[in-house]
Design a protein around this motif. Structure first.
Motif, PDB file in Angstrom:
ATOM      1  N   ARG A   1      40.541 -14.305  -6.400  1.00 36.66           N
ATOM      2  CA  ARG A   1      41.115 -15.368  -5.931  1.00 36.66           C
ATOM      3  C   ARG A   1      40.466 -15.704  -4.436  1.00 36.66           C
ATOM      4  O   ARG A   1      41.079 -15.913  -3.360  1.00 36.66           O
ATOM      5  N   LYS A   2      39.072 -15.222  -4.419  1.00 36.16           N
ATOM      6  CA  LYS A   2      38.679 -15.432  -3.028  1.00 36.16           C
ATOM      7  C   LYS A   2      38.652 -16.881  -2.828  1.00 36.16           C
ATOM      8  O   LYS A   2      38.457 -18.001  -3.136  1.00 36.16           O
TER       9      LYS A   2
ATOM     10  N   LEU B   1      44.834 -18.638  -1.050  1.00 41.63           N
ATOM     11  CA  LEU B   1      46.021 -18.560  -0.167  1.00 41.63           C
ATOM     12  C   LEU B   1      46.285 -17.044  -0.069  1.00 41.63           C
ATOM     13  O   LEU B   1      46.339 -16.526   0.995  1.00 41.63           O
ATOM     14  N   LEU B   2      46.374 -16.317  -1.066  1.00 35.18           N
ATOM     15  CA  LEU B   2      46.743 -14.911  -1.240  1.00 35.18           C
ATOM     16  C   LEU B   2      45.309 -13.997  -0.681  1.00 35.18           C
ATOM     17  O   LEU B   2      45.555 -13.041   0.290  1.00 35.18           O
ATOM     18  N   ASP B   3      44.271 -14.712  -0.618  1.00 38.32           N
ATOM     19  CA  ASP B   3      43.251 -13.777  -0.164  1.00 38.32           C
ATOM     20  C   ASP B   3      43.006 -14.031   1.413  1.00 38.32           C
ATOM     21  O   ASP B   3      42.888 -13.026   2.189  1.00 38.32           O
ATOM     22  N   HIS B   4      43.602 -15.152   2.136  1.00 39.62           N
ATOM     23  CA  HIS B   4      43.702 -15.165   3.266  1.00 39.62           C
ATOM     24  C   HIS B   4      44.882 -14.471   3.816  1.00 39.62           C
ATOM     25  O   HIS B   4      44.536 -13.784   4.951  1.00 39.62           O
ATOM     26  N   ILE B   5      45.860 -14.615   3.308  1.00 36.94           N
ATOM     27  CA  ILE B   5      47.003 -13.582   3.628  1.00 36.94           C
ATOM     28  C   ILE B   5      46.645 -12.130   3.679  1.00 36.94           C
ATOM     29  O   ILE B   5      46.973 -11.165   4.734  1.00 36.94           O
ATOM     30  N   GLY B   6      46.081 -11.670   2.687  1.00 37.07           N
ATOM     31  CA  GLY B   6      45.385  -9.965   2.520  1.00 37.07           C
ATOM     32  C   GLY B   6      44.742  -9.936   3.541  1.00 37.07           C
ATOM     33  O   GLY B   6      44.450  -8.835   4.373  1.00 37.07           O
ATOM     34  N   THR B   7      43.468 -10.786   3.897  1.00 40.26           N
ATOM     35  CA  THR B   7      42.487 -10.585   4.953  1.00 40.26           C
ATOM     36  C   THR B   7      43.398 -10.598   6.469  1.00 40.26           C
ATOM     37  O   THR B   7      42.899  -9.726   6.992  1.00 40.26           O
TER      38      THR B   7
ATOM     39  N   ARG C   1      35.563  -6.017  -1.190  1.00 38.60           N
ATOM     40  CA  ARG C   1      34.322  -6.112  -1.090  1.00 38.60           C
ATOM     41  C   ARG C   1      33.242  -5.723  -2.304  1.00 38.60           C
ATOM     42  O   ARG C   1      32.334  -6.385  -2.601  1.00 38.60           O
ATOM     43  N   TYR C   2      33.583  -4.522  -2.782  1.00 42.83           N
ATOM     44  CA  TYR C   2      32.834  -3.955  -3.784  1.00 42.83           C
ATOM     45  C   TYR C   2      32.804  -5.047  -4.914  1.00 42.83           C
ATOM     46  O   TYR C   2      31.767  -5.273  -5.795  1.00 42.83           O
ATOM     47  N   MET C   3      34.018  -5.631  -5.493  1.00 45.86           N
ATOM     48  CA  MET C   3      34.027  -6.389  -6.519  1.00 45.86           C
ATOM     49  C   MET C   3      33.420  -7.838  -6.238  1.00 45.86           C
ATOM     50  O   MET C   3      32.783  -8.227  -7.078  1.00 45.86           O
ATOM     51  N   ILE C   4      33.535  -8.324  -5.089  1.00 45.70           N
ATOM     52  CA  ILE C   4      32.652  -9.449  -4.764  1.00 45.70           C
ATOM     53  C   ILE C   4      31.251  -9.388  -4.876  1.00 45.70           C
ATOM     54  O   ILE C   4      30.465 -10.034  -5.409  1.00 45.70           O
ATOM     55  N   ASP C   5      30.970  -8.144  -4.487  1.00 41.67           N
ATOM     56  CA  ASP C   5      29.331  -7.670  -4.520  1.00 41.67           C
ATOM     57  C   ASP C   5      28.866  -7.476  -6.081  1.00 41.67           C
ATOM     58  O   ASP C   5      27.851  -8.211  -6.466  1.00 41.67           O
TER      59      ASP C   5
END
Length: 229
Positions: free
Chosen positions: A42-43, A46-52, A114-118
């Motif tokens: 879910r790049k 909302l959840l990505d922003h909260i996790g970041t 990071r690894y998954m997005i790569d």
């Protein structure tokens, strides 16, 4: 040495440190790995922003600061803030475990995302998608399988270093563990200092070797016998 009180019913120093450390490691992987995967899938949501935000907060704030923060918050909710060896209860493990697992969770979330997005942006994934593979097959057989390999390398180190204790956390929560290196340095106890450093060094080398072996088990491309090209 005779004018001291002893507690024969409790665990050893390594026992207290390992109990706290291994539970913190288990919680870190139990929470950090799924959340890191969801953040990657879910790049920019909302959840990505909260996790970041959580990752940035844990990384930016000194560990001693949030340890005292959670110690204060836990005390307000009635949790024990120090180890009471006279009246032991499982609740006194809660705050040290939380303080140890928070940075590990953030680290796992950051690197797995990071690894998954790569991997998701790799050419072979695009080729597999164009070949008609479903998104579930691509995720299981390609993305997750390759992204999890660097994470697996740190599992032996996380487990073995639970034996060494957490120096800062144990001093803040008065845990009778093996995090005695700072006390030995302050007391100029060279024997304990040399012994602890040697213990840490042996665990470090062992954890690196076990991590490499575990990676070779999961990834057949890694070989310790084939000659380099």
């Amino acid at each position: 040495y005779t004018n001291i009180s002893t507690n024969k019913n409790g665990m050893s120093k390594i026992g207290y440190s390992f109990t706290i450390g291994i539970i913190a490691v288990f919680l870190s992987y139990l929470i950090g790995v799924p959340v890191g995967i969801i953040m990657a899938l879910r790049k920019d949501k909302l959840l990505d922003h909260i996790g970041t935000f959580y990752i940035v907060f844990i990384t930016a704030v000194p560990s001693l600061a949030y340890i005292f923060l959670f110690k204060s918050l836990g005390g307000r909710f009635g949790l024990p803030t120090t180890f009471d060896m006279e009246n032991p209860t499982w609740l006194m493990y809660v705050l040290p475990i939380i303080s140890l697992s928070l940075p590990s969770i953030a680290n796992l979330m950051k690197w797995l995302r990071r690894y998954m997005i790569d991997q998701m942006n790799s050419d072979y994934v695009k080729f597999a998608r164009s070949g008609g593979l479903s998104e579930g097959e691509i995720f299981r057989k390609h993305i997750l399988k390759n992204a999890i390999i660097p994470i697996v390398h740190d599992i032996p180190a996380s487990i073995l270093f639970a034996l060494t204790g957490a120096i800062i956390t144990e001093r803040v929560y008065v845990v009778p563990g093996v995090g005695m290196l700072t006390r030995a340095i302050n007391a100029y106890d060279n024997g304990v200092i040399v012994g602890m450093v040697l213990f840490y060094a042996v665990l470090t080398v062992t954890s690196v070797i076990l991590g490499d072996v575990l990676m070779s088990v999961l990834d057949p491309r890694i070989s310790f016998t084939a000659k380099a090209r």
